[in-house]
Write a protein that holds these residues in place. Structure first.
Motif, PDB file in Angstrom:
ATOM      1  N   VAL A   1       0.836  -1.205   0.000  1.00 18.85           N
ATOM      2  CA  VAL A   1       0.000   0.000   0.000  1.00 18.85           C
ATOM      3  C   VAL A   1       0.869   1.252   0.000  1.00 18.85           C
ATOM      4  O   VAL A   1       0.598   2.220  -0.728  1.00 18.85           O
ATOM      5  CB  VAL A   1      -0.951  -0.009   1.215  1.00 18.85           C
ATOM      6  N   LEU A   2       1.944   1.240   0.797  1.00 14.68           N
ATOM      7  CA  LEU A   2       2.850   2.388   0.836  1.00 14.68           C
ATOM      8  C   LEU A   2       3.505   2.610  -0.532  1.00 14.68           C
ATOM      9  O   LEU A   2       3.638   3.755  -0.990  1.00 14.68           O
ATOM     10  CB  LEU A   2       3.920   2.172   1.905  1.00 14.68           C
TER      11      LEU A   2
ATOM     12  N   ILE B   1       0.945   4.114  -2.965  1.00  8.14           N
ATOM     13  CA  ILE B   1       0.778   5.543  -2.688  1.00  8.14           C
ATOM     14  C   ILE B   1       1.970   6.325  -3.238  1.00  8.14           C
ATOM     15  O   ILE B   1       1.813   7.375  -3.866  1.00  8.14           O
ATOM     16  CB  ILE B   1       0.625   5.787  -1.170  1.00  8.14           C
TER      17      ILE B   1
ATOM     18  N   MET C   1       1.850   9.136  -6.205  1.00  9.61           N
ATOM     19  CA  MET C   1       2.333  10.497  -5.972  1.00  9.61           C
ATOM     20  C   MET C   1       3.367  10.886  -7.019  1.00  9.61           C
ATOM     21  O   MET C   1       3.378  12.021  -7.513  1.00  9.61           O
ATOM     22  CB  MET C   1       2.933  10.601  -4.565  1.00  9.61           C
TER      23      MET C   1
ATOM     24  N   LEU D   1      -5.074   0.528   3.733  1.00  6.18           N
ATOM     25  CA  LEU D   1      -5.092   1.856   3.112  1.00  6.18           C
ATOM     26  C   LEU D   1      -5.683   2.877   4.082  1.00  6.18           C
ATOM     27  O   LEU D   1      -5.148   3.985   4.237  1.00  6.18           O
ATOM     28  CB  LEU D   1      -5.904   1.814   1.814  1.00  6.18           C
TER      29      LEU D   1
ATOM     30  N   ARG E   1      -3.089   3.488   6.838  1.00  3.98           N
ATOM     31  CA  ARG E   1      -2.012   4.349   6.363  1.00  3.98           C
ATOM     32  C   ARG E   1      -2.459   5.813   6.308  1.00  3.98           C
ATOM     33  O   ARG E   1      -1.736   6.712   6.745  1.00  3.98           O
ATOM     34  CB  ARG E   1      -1.559   3.901   4.978  1.00  3.98           C
ATOM     35  N   CYS E   2      -3.636   6.027   5.748  1.00  2.00           N
ATOM     36  CA  CYS E   2      -4.141   7.400   5.617  1.00  2.00           C
ATOM     37  C   CYS E   2      -4.367   8.049   6.981  1.00  2.00           C
ATOM     38  O   CYS E   2      -4.235   9.266   7.126  1.00  2.00           O
ATOM     39  CB  CYS E   2      -5.440   7.400   4.813  1.00  2.00           C
TER      40      CYS E   2
ATOM     41  N   LEU F   1      -0.271  14.244   1.779  1.00  2.00           N
ATOM     42  CA  LEU F   1       0.696  13.730   0.805  1.00  2.00           C
ATOM     43  C   LEU F   1       2.130  14.063   1.210  1.00  2.00           C
ATOM     44  O   LEU F   1       3.047  13.254   1.009  1.00  2.00           O
ATOM     45  CB  LEU F   1       0.393  14.295  -0.584  1.00  2.00           C
TER      46      LEU F   1
ATOM     47  N   ALA G   1       3.010  11.683   3.867  1.00  2.00           N
ATOM     48  CA  ALA G   1       3.255  10.381   3.243  1.00  2.00           C
ATOM     49  C   ALA G   1       4.635  10.335   2.597  1.00  2.00           C
ATOM     50  O   ALA G   1       5.343   9.317   2.667  1.00  2.00           O
ATOM     51  CB  ALA G   1       2.177  10.091   2.202  1.00  2.00           C
TER      52      ALA G   1
END
Length: 345
Positions: free
Chosen positions: A133-134, A137, A141, A240, A243-244, A269, A272
């Motif tokens: 998932v990381l 993301i 990005m 997800l 993480r968020c 973001l 992240a």
């Protein structure tokens, strides 16, 4: 393996040394009176929400462990699985590259009569999806937010790329290990043969049978997960959300100072991007580099005198607060084990 071996003590000492250097770097030369005045403007509801977000971030892993473990007929309750999560966070936080968390989780899971193969697969699945998932993301990005990312990160952009590559590599390794149990068996048997050859172990047919049983159980558990893709998808979606939640923490602090001008997505973001950049670095808790990146990346977000106070609050709540909670869980487990031993004797 005991929870506190000489290696763990050395790792703890190294962690404290890095923490001391990080604190010195972050606090040195700062106007503490000015920072104190800014901290007093932080709303209490924002602090409470940030604390709950940090607890959710760690506890959510325990929920996923329980969900998968129950699917494989595991014996631990959801509360016990959440304690595994806090134990993992504590040991990951004090060891380089977060290498100590999963072995200690596995130790406690097996101690609670969960199968070694099933526990290994559950932890590996959670770790794989967590990293996957990381990586998703990070790639998203890089594709859809490339220009702002380079502008905000500046000289740290190469570190972001390095973090993305390292996390992607780990995902591929974990995936290969999960899908090739035969390779695991060959490695374990070769290691056993070498240890016998150098006379650390004595030759034992029983040990070889245990290795074969472990790999057989591991293969069965992996096959179960591959045939229940819906469960893996649920874990992926929940990961997800997890993480968020930790990325949202910086936005909660931002609004807690009553700041305006930056939207929630931008703040999340940027948070992240810091996690992706430092996640695989061989420093306990990524201390020092995380604070340094935060100061540079969020310069234009937390304006005026709010940059350093936001760093103190965000870092304390997202890392040191769950770390202390994990330490308390570990301490509680050690006390319980000592009491049972005293009672048995």
């Amino acid at each position: 393996m005991l929870p506190f071996s000489r290696k763990r003590i050395l790792e703890g000492a190294f962690f404290l040394l890095v923490m001391g250097l990080s604190f010195y770097t972050v606090f040195h030369g700062q106007d503490m009176e000015q920072i104190g005045n800014a901290l007093r403007r932080l709303s209490l509801p924002a602090i409470g929400m940030a604390l709950l977000t940090a607890l959710f971030f760690v506890g959510a892993e325990g929920v996923m462990i329980c969900y998968l473990l129950r699917s494989l007929n595991g014996k631990s309750s959801i509360c016990r699985c959440i304690s595994y999560s806090f134990i993992g966070f504590f040991y990951s936080g004090i060891t380089p590259s977060a290498t100590g968390g999963q072995p200690m989780q596995l130790y406690y899971m097996c101690k609670d009569k969960n199968g070694l193969s099933e526990s290994s697969v559950v932890l590996m699945t959670v770790a794989l999806i967590y990293k996957f998932v990381l990586v998703l993301i990070g790639i998203a990005m890089l594709i859809f937010w490339h220009r702002p990312l380079r502008i905000y990160l500046r000289e740290f952009f190469p570190l972001y790329l390095l973090g993305l590559v390292l996390n992607s590599t780990l995902v591929l390794i974990l995936l290969a290990v999960m899908l090739a149990p035969g390779g695991i068996q060959r490695v374990m048997l070769k290691a056993e043969k070498m240890l016998v050859k150098i006379k650390i172990f004595k030759a034992s047919e029983e040990r070889i049978e245990k290795i074969e049983r472990f790999v057989g159980g591991y293969r069965d558990a992996v096959d179960f997960l591959l045939t229940h893709k819906g469960k893996v998808l649920c874990v992926g979606l929940f990961t997800l959300l997890q993480r968020c939640s930790v990325f949202l923490l910086a936005w909660i602090v931002y609004r807690g100072f009553a700041l305006e001008g930056s939207d929630a997505l931008t703040v999340m973001l940027l948070q992240a991007s810091i996690y992706i950049a430092v996640d695989m670095l061989p420093v306990p808790g990524a201390q020092g580099i995380t604070e340094l990146m935060y100061r540079n990346v969020f310069t234009g977000i937390f304006t005026g005198t709010y940059l350093m106070p936001s760093l103190y609050v965000t870092r304390t709540i997202s890392f040191y607060f769950p770390l202390i909670a994990g330490m308390m869980v570990v301490g509680g487990n050690l006390l319980s084990a000592a009491r049972r031993q005293d009672f048995a004797s």
